[in-house]
Write a protein that holds these residues in place. Structure first.
Motif, mmCIF file in Angstrom:
data_model
loop_
_atom_site.group_PDB
_atom_site.id
_atom_site.type_symbol
_atom_site.label_atom_id
_atom_site.label_comp_id
_atom_site.label_asym_id
_atom_site.label_seq_id
_atom_site.Cartn_x
_atom_site.Cartn_y
_atom_site.Cartn_z
ATOM 1 N N LYS A 135 30.087 -10.606 44.246
ATOM 2 C CA LYS A 135 29.756 -10.203 42.877
ATOM 3 C C LYS A 135 28.975 -11.330 42.219
ATOM 4 C CE LYS A 135 34.012 -7.584 42.240
ATOM 5 N NZ LYS A 135 35.189 -7.398 41.399
ATOM 6 N N GLU A 136 28.132 -10.985 41.276
ATOM 7 C CA GLU A 136 27.385 -11.987 40.519
ATOM 8 C C GLU A 136 27.286 -11.575 39.052
ATOM 9 O OE1 GLU A 136 23.605 -13.051 42.144
ATOM 10 O OE2 GLU A 136 24.355 -13.072 44.186
ATOM 11 N N PRO A 137 28.427 -11.469 38.359
ATOM 12 C CA PRO A 137 28.342 -11.104 36.946
ATOM 13 C C PRO A 137 27.771 -12.255 36.115
ATOM 14 C CG PRO A 137 30.599 -11.633 37.510
ATOM 15 C CD PRO A 137 29.802 -11.653 38.794
ATOM 16 N N THR A 138 26.956 -11.905 35.157
ATOM 17 C CA THR A 138 26.415 -12.887 34.226
ATOM 18 C C THR A 138 27.032 -12.621 32.864
ATOM 19 O OG1 THR A 138 24.342 -13.039 35.444
ATOM 20 C CG2 THR A 138 24.313 -13.786 33.151
ATOM 21 N N VAL A 139 27.711 -13.632 32.344
ATOM 22 C CA VAL A 139 28.347 -13.534 31.035
ATOM 23 C C VAL A 139 27.412 -14.179 30.022
ATOM 24 C CG1 VAL A 139 30.361 -14.183 29.655
ATOM 25 C CG2 VAL A 139 30.624 -13.665 32.083
ATOM 26 N N VAL A 140 27.122 -13.464 28.964
ATOM 27 C CA VAL A 140 26.257 -13.972 27.902
ATOM 28 C C VAL A 140 27.123 -14.236 26.684
ATOM 29 C CG1 VAL A 140 24.222 -13.530 26.499
ATOM 30 C CG2 VAL A 140 24.354 -12.584 28.808
ATOM 31 N N ILE A 141 27.065 -15.493 26.187
ATOM 32 C CA ILE A 141 27.833 -15.865 25.005
ATOM 33 C C ILE A 141 26.931 -16.595 24.016
ATOM 34 C CG2 ILE A 141 30.042 -16.024 26.228
ATOM 35 C CD1 ILE A 141 29.724 -19.069 26.244
ATOM 36 N N ASP A 142 27.337 -16.586 22.764
ATOM 37 C CA ASP A 142 26.625 -17.331 21.738
ATOM 38 C C ASP A 142 26.788 -18.822 22.028
ATOM 39 O OD1 ASP A 142 25.322 -17.267 18.953
ATOM 40 O OD2 ASP A 142 27.010 -18.644 18.658
ATOM 41 N N ALA A 143 25.714 -19.586 21.976
ATOM 42 C CA ALA A 143 25.747 -21.002 22.349
ATOM 43 C C ALA A 143 26.466 -21.873 21.329
ATOM 44 C CB ALA A 143 24.330 -21.528 22.552
ATOM 45 N N TYR A 144 26.714 -21.362 20.152
ATOM 46 C CA TYR A 144 27.333 -22.163 19.103
ATOM 47 C C TYR A 144 28.825 -21.863 18.964
ATOM 48 C CZ TYR A 144 22.427 -22.688 18.049
ATOM 49 O OH TYR A 144 21.091 -22.943 18.163
ATOM 50 N N SER A 145 29.185 -20.585 19.012
ATOM 51 C CA SER A 145 30.573 -20.203 18.776
ATOM 52 C C SER A 145 31.317 -19.800 20.043
ATOM 53 C CB SER A 145 30.617 -19.024 17.792
ATOM 54 O OG SER A 145 30.021 -17.878 18.376
ATOM 55 N N GLY A 146 30.588 -19.477 21.111
ATOM 56 C CA GLY A 146 31.224 -18.994 22.333
ATOM 57 C C GLY A 146 31.593 -17.523 22.244
ATOM 58 N N LYS A 147 31.100 -16.847 21.230
ATOM 59 C CA LYS A 147 31.407 -15.430 21.041
ATOM 60 C C LYS A 147 30.734 -14.599 22.130
ATOM 61 C CE LYS A 147 30.839 -11.709 17.729
ATOM 62 N NZ LYS A 147 30.161 -11.288 16.504
ATOM 63 N N PHE A 148 31.488 -13.654 22.687
ATOM 64 C CA PHE A 148 31.005 -12.780 23.752
ATOM 65 C C PHE A 148 29.875 -11.903 23.234
ATOM 66 C CE2 PHE A 148 31.279 -8.511 25.657
ATOM 67 C CZ PHE A 148 30.961 -8.823 26.960
ATOM 68 N N ILE A 149 28.785 -11.805 24.035
ATOM 69 C CA ILE A 149 27.670 -10.917 23.703
ATOM 70 C C ILE A 149 27.631 -9.755 24.687
ATOM 71 C CG2 ILE A 149 25.170 -10.710 23.474
ATOM 72 C CD1 ILE A 149 25.136 -13.662 22.588
ATOM 73 N N GLU A 150 27.545 -10.054 25.996
ATOM 74 C CA GLU A 150 27.516 -8.986 26.995
ATOM 75 C C GLU A 150 27.771 -9.544 28.391
ATOM 76 O OE1 GLU A 150 23.722 -7.153 27.834
ATOM 77 O OE2 GLU A 150 22.658 -8.986 27.291
ATOM 78 N N ILE A 151 27.972 -8.619 29.329
ATOM 79 C CA ILE A 151 28.071 -8.951 30.749
ATOM 80 C C ILE A 151 27.082 -8.052 31.472
ATOM 81 C CG2 ILE A 151 29.503 -8.950 32.826
ATOM 82 C CD1 ILE A 151 31.947 -9.273 31.055
ATOM 83 N N TYR A 152 26.315 -8.624 32.393
ATOM 84 C CA TYR A 152 25.417 -7.808 33.202
ATOM 85 C C TYR A 152 25.312 -8.395 34.592
ATOM 86 C CZ TYR A 152 21.741 -11.290 32.299
ATOM 87 O OH TYR A 152 21.011 -12.443 32.221
ATOM 88 N N GLY A 153 24.619 -7.689 35.468
ATOM 89 C CA GLY A 153 24.441 -8.139 36.846
ATOM 90 C C GLY A 153 25.294 -7.339 37.800
ATOM 91 N N PRO A 154 25.167 -7.611 39.115
ATOM 92 C CA PRO A 154 25.975 -6.896 40.099
ATOM 93 C C PRO A 154 27.459 -7.184 39.899
ATOM 94 C CG PRO A 154 24.175 -8.064 41.161
ATOM 95 C CD PRO A 154 24.214 -8.507 39.730
ATOM 96 N N LEU A 155 28.214 -6.149 39.547
ATOM 97 C CA LEU A 155 29.639 -6.325 39.267
ATOM 98 C C LEU A 155 30.517 -5.848 40.411
ATOM 99 C CD1 LEU A 155 29.672 -5.123 35.560
ATOM 100 C CD2 LEU A 155 29.526 -7.454 36.397
ATOM 101 N N SER A 156 29.940 -5.203 41.408
ATOM 102 C CA SER A 156 30.770 -4.728 42.511
ATOM 103 C C SER A 156 30.063 -4.896 43.835
ATOM 104 C CB SER A 156 31.115 -3.258 42.300
ATOM 105 O OG SER A 156 29.961 -2.485 42.210
#
Length: 112
Positions: A91-112
């Motif tokens: 798997k290669e999930p990419t987690v996207v977070i705000d660089a200042y607060s660490g707040k979750f934005i999205e997850i994308y990429g091959p998840l399975s």
């Protein structure tokens, strides 16, 4: 006369506060902090991502992490986001977070 001086002082103070807040830059999360936040998100996915089974066999090491600090598009101010890719068990999930607060934005990429 004193009333005019007070008004000018308040205007200067207000202008200073507005200028400071406009140009102030919050500190950006370090790579380590961003990686730890991404690991937390993968182990405890946000609502709606539970079915992806993201944390099965998750072991975060420096060898299986790719972290990129990217400028966010469509923003008035210079804002950044972290894109952290964790490679494990095919798997290669990419987690996207705000660089200042660490707040979750999205997850994308091959998840399975």
């Amino acid at each position: 006369m004193k009333k005019n001086i007070l008004i000018y002082a308040l205007l200067i103070l207000l202008l200073s506060v507005v200028t400071f807040t406009f140009f102030y830059e919050k500190p950006i999360l370090t790579t380590y902090e961003a990686t730890k936040r991404a690991e937390e998100i993968l182990k405890n996915p946000p609502e709606g991502w539970e079915k992806a089974n993201l944390d099965v066999g998750l072991k975060v090491t420096p060898e299986n992490i790719i972290a990129n600090l990217i400028k966010r598009e469509g923003r008035f101010f210079n804002r950044y986001k972290w894109e952290i890719t964790v490679i494990y068990n095919g798997k290669e999930p990419t987690v996207v977070i705000d660089a200042y607060s660490g707040k979750f934005i999205e997850i994308y990429g091959p998840l399975s």
